[in-house]
Design an enzyme around this catalytic site. Structure first.
Site, PDB file in Angstrom:
ATOM      1  CB  CYS A   1      13.454   9.771   7.120  1.00 34.81           C
ATOM      2  SG  CYS A   1      14.550   8.523   6.060  1.00 34.81           S
TER       3      CYS A   1
ATOM      4  CB  ALA B   1       2.051   9.472  15.115  1.00 31.55           C
ATOM      5  CB  THR B   2       1.601   6.130  11.090  1.00 34.49           C
ATOM      6  OG1 THR B   2       1.416   7.384  10.613  1.00 34.49           O
ATOM      7  CG2 THR B   2       1.004   5.146  10.447  1.00 34.49           C
TER       8      THR B   2
ATOM      9  CD  GLU C   1      10.067  13.449  10.645  1.00 35.28           C
ATOM     10  OE1 GLU C   1       8.897  12.803  10.839  1.00 35.28           O
ATOM     11  OE2 GLU C   1      10.996  12.772   9.922  1.00 35.28           O
TER      12      GLU C   1
ATOM     13  N   GLY D   1       7.387   5.183   7.594  1.00 36.71           N
ATOM     14  CA  GLY D   1       6.483   6.502   7.597  1.00 36.71           C
ATOM     15  C   GLY D   1       6.892   7.216   8.967  1.00 36.71           C
TER      16      GLY D   1
ATOM     17  CD  GLU E   1      13.951   1.189   8.528  1.00 33.47           C
ATOM     18  OE1 GLU E   1      14.449   2.177   9.236  1.00 33.47           O
ATOM     19  OE2 GLU E   1      14.463   0.176   8.854  1.00 33.47           O
TER      20      GLU E   1
ATOM     21  CE  LYS F   1      -1.858   2.924   2.744  1.00 30.32           C
ATOM     22  NZ  LYS F   1      -1.681   4.178   1.809  1.00 30.32           N
TER      23      LYS F   1
END
Ligand code: NAD
Length: 503
Positions: A305, A252-253, A407, A249, A271, A196
């Site tokens: 990132c 928080a996810t 971030e 991602g 990651e 996805k």
């Protein structure tokens, strides 16, 4: 005209098998995965960041699409997990060749979908996607399995075997680059998968499905379900037949996914985000450090990132560094992604632009100074309505301020002076993140001393973003769990079985 995307699922749209024998494989497989509309018939618009127009209509997939993909992937696993490494390698190499032949087309699509300069997509994103397939394709030909012998008692060996159907979830900043960083090792190890991609950048992954078909990848080995994270993504994470989740991602996810996987005992690779330190000592090679810091601050609009968004400079060269850094930052060309002179393109979305600009406001509320930038760019030719801002330098903030801790993930850096090694180490390690750091010094002992004390997964000394896929890649603390690369990705996608034969 906006492109309408479709899911890529290895089940035939109509009953009745269409069997094609791939010239590579010794078994008979159905190839040619099918492009299918989402079960609910719904789509949402994905914008072109350069002008705000609709770039793609993305399937708003739900659990039913994930169920279909999981069924296809489970069916395909039976055969794919039994293919030889040589067979899988041949197909992966073919995928790389087919992709490489279309670099210009893929780079143009990536730049249009993501907002990054076309030159960057052409030089970095798509070549790296090709390299991902080649790297894992060739590695599997040279893997050695562990064997031991216990003094005439037992002959032992370790069998590595693919875990099953893998769920892969990727972000929007390096769309094809990071999706293939998961796809290639997943299928090279004999797993089948469901990807996805980010809802913001689905186009190049969707284009890749065509290449999978041309390369003779058996139907159902790779499936793609497009859509929103909390809907399609969550359904993928929760699916009982998806045995492992590889996610890149935000932290928080990552936390949500961690909680969802825990009661199901799924293998996880996370990651996540970063707030990377760039530590500059007075004895650094100034010109090289300055040039590299420009890239580590603003490449890909600061949406990497690994960007160094906290720049700590030894006080004796602080003023000199800041003046030179400001001058170079002000020369950066912000422009339409397709313009060859553009160095900084458009941010991914209006919401993200607002978030990043919000941090500039916050910095001022926290007593910070906007040394450079801090404003929107509205005069981009053919890009009115796009999401552009000037690269921004903030000073006057402490290392504990929110702008130095959270971030931002845009073209915004905070520059802070330091006096001692101990102080800068405290600054660098003070965030919840632990992804990477760059260290600038010509003192070898200091380089080793500081590297050994940084709570991060990667330290670059006198360089940035040099990637050797043989090394472990991943983060500490809130930047993630697990490592990717060789052999780490195979350790993730495979389990191991110890077989012991009595002598
Ligand atoms: P995000 O977490 O919002 O989304 C990432 C992916 O997760 C998307 O595909 C999204 O649809 C999906 N998702 C969202 N909610 C979900 C849920 N509840 N269940 C399942 N899937 C869900 O991140 P983003 O904004 O796309 O990417 C930016 C972030 O990614 C930054 O924090 C950046 O640092 C990080 N990142 C990390 C690395 C790394 O290697 N450590 C690399 C690139 C980006």
């Amino acid at each position: 005209m906006a492109t309408t995307l479709s899911n890529f699922i290895g089940t035939p749209p109509h009953p009745g098998p269409v069997t094609v024998v791939s010239s590579v494989l010794t078994q008979v497989f159905e190839t040619d995965g099918s492009f299918v509309a989402p079960a609910n018939g719904g789509y949402f618009d994905s914008p072109n960041p350069s002008d705000g127009s609709v770039n793609a209509r993305v399937p708003d997939s739900d659990k039913r699409d994930v169920d279909a993909a999981a069924e296809a992937a489970s069916r395909a696993f039976v055969g794919w997990s039994k293919t030889t490494r040589a067979e899988r390698s041949t197909i992966l190499l073919r995928i790389a060749d087919l992709l490489e032949a279309r670099i210009d087309e893929f780079a143009a699509a990536e730049s249009k979908d993501q907002g990054k300069p076309l030159s960057l997509a052409k030089e970095v994103d798509i070549p790296r996607a090709c390299h991902n397939f080649r790297f894992f394709a060739t590695y599997i030909l040279h893997m050695e399995d562990k064997k031991t012998e216990m003094d005439g008692v037992s002959l032992n060996f370790v069998q590595k075997y693919p875990v099953g159907v893998a769920g892969l979830i990727s972000p929007w900043n390096l769309p094809l680059y990071l999706a293939t960083w998961k796809l290639a090792p997943a299928i090279a190890s004999g797993c089948t998968c469901i990807l996805k991609p980010s809802e913001f950048t689905s186009v190049t992954c969707w284009m890749l499905c065509d290449i999978f078909n041309q390369a003779g990848l058996p139907r159902g080995v790779v499936n793609m379900v497009f859509g929103l994270g909390p809907k399609a993504g969550a359904a993928l994470v929760e699916h009982p037949d998806v045995k492992l989740i590889s996610f890149t991602g935000g932290s928080a996810t990552g936390e949500i996914i961690y909680k969802s996987c825990a009661p199901r005992f799924k293998k996880m690779s996370l990651e996540l985000g970063g707030k990377n330190a760039n530590i500059i000592f007075a004895d650094a090679d100034f010109d090289k450090c300055l040039a590299t810091t420009m890239a580590s601050s603003f490449r890909n609009q600061g949406e990497i990132c690994l960007c160094g968004s906290r720049i700590f400079v030894e006080r004796s060269i602080y003023s000199k560094f800041l003046a030179a850094f400001k001058q170079k930052t002000e020369q950066l060309v912000v422009g339409h992604p397709s313009d060859p002179s553009t160095q900084v393109g458009a941010l991914i979305s209006k919401a993200h632009l607002d978030k990043v600009m919000g941090y500039v406001k916050l910095a001022q509320q926290e007593g910070g100074v906007v040394e450079s930038g801090g404003n929107l760019v509205t005069n981009v030719v053919n890009g009115s309505g796009g999401y552009y801002m000037r690269p921004t330098i903030l000073t006057g903030l402490t290392s504990t301020s929110r702008c130095a801790q959270e971030e931002i993930f845009g073209p915004v850096v905070v520059v802070i002076p330091f006096d001692t090694e101990a102080e800068v180490l405290e600054f660098a390690n003070s965030t919840q993140y632990g992804l990477s750091a760059s260290l600038w010094t010509t003192d070898l002992n200091r380089a080793i001393r500081i590297s050994s004390s940084l709570e991060v997964g990667t330290v670059w000394v006198n360089q940035w973003m040099v990637r050797d896929l043989n090394l472990p890649f991943g983060g500490s603390k809130a930047s993630g769990i697990g490592r990717e690369g060789v052999p780490y990705s195979f350790d993730f996608f495979c389990d191991e079985r110890a077989v012991m034969i009595a002598l």
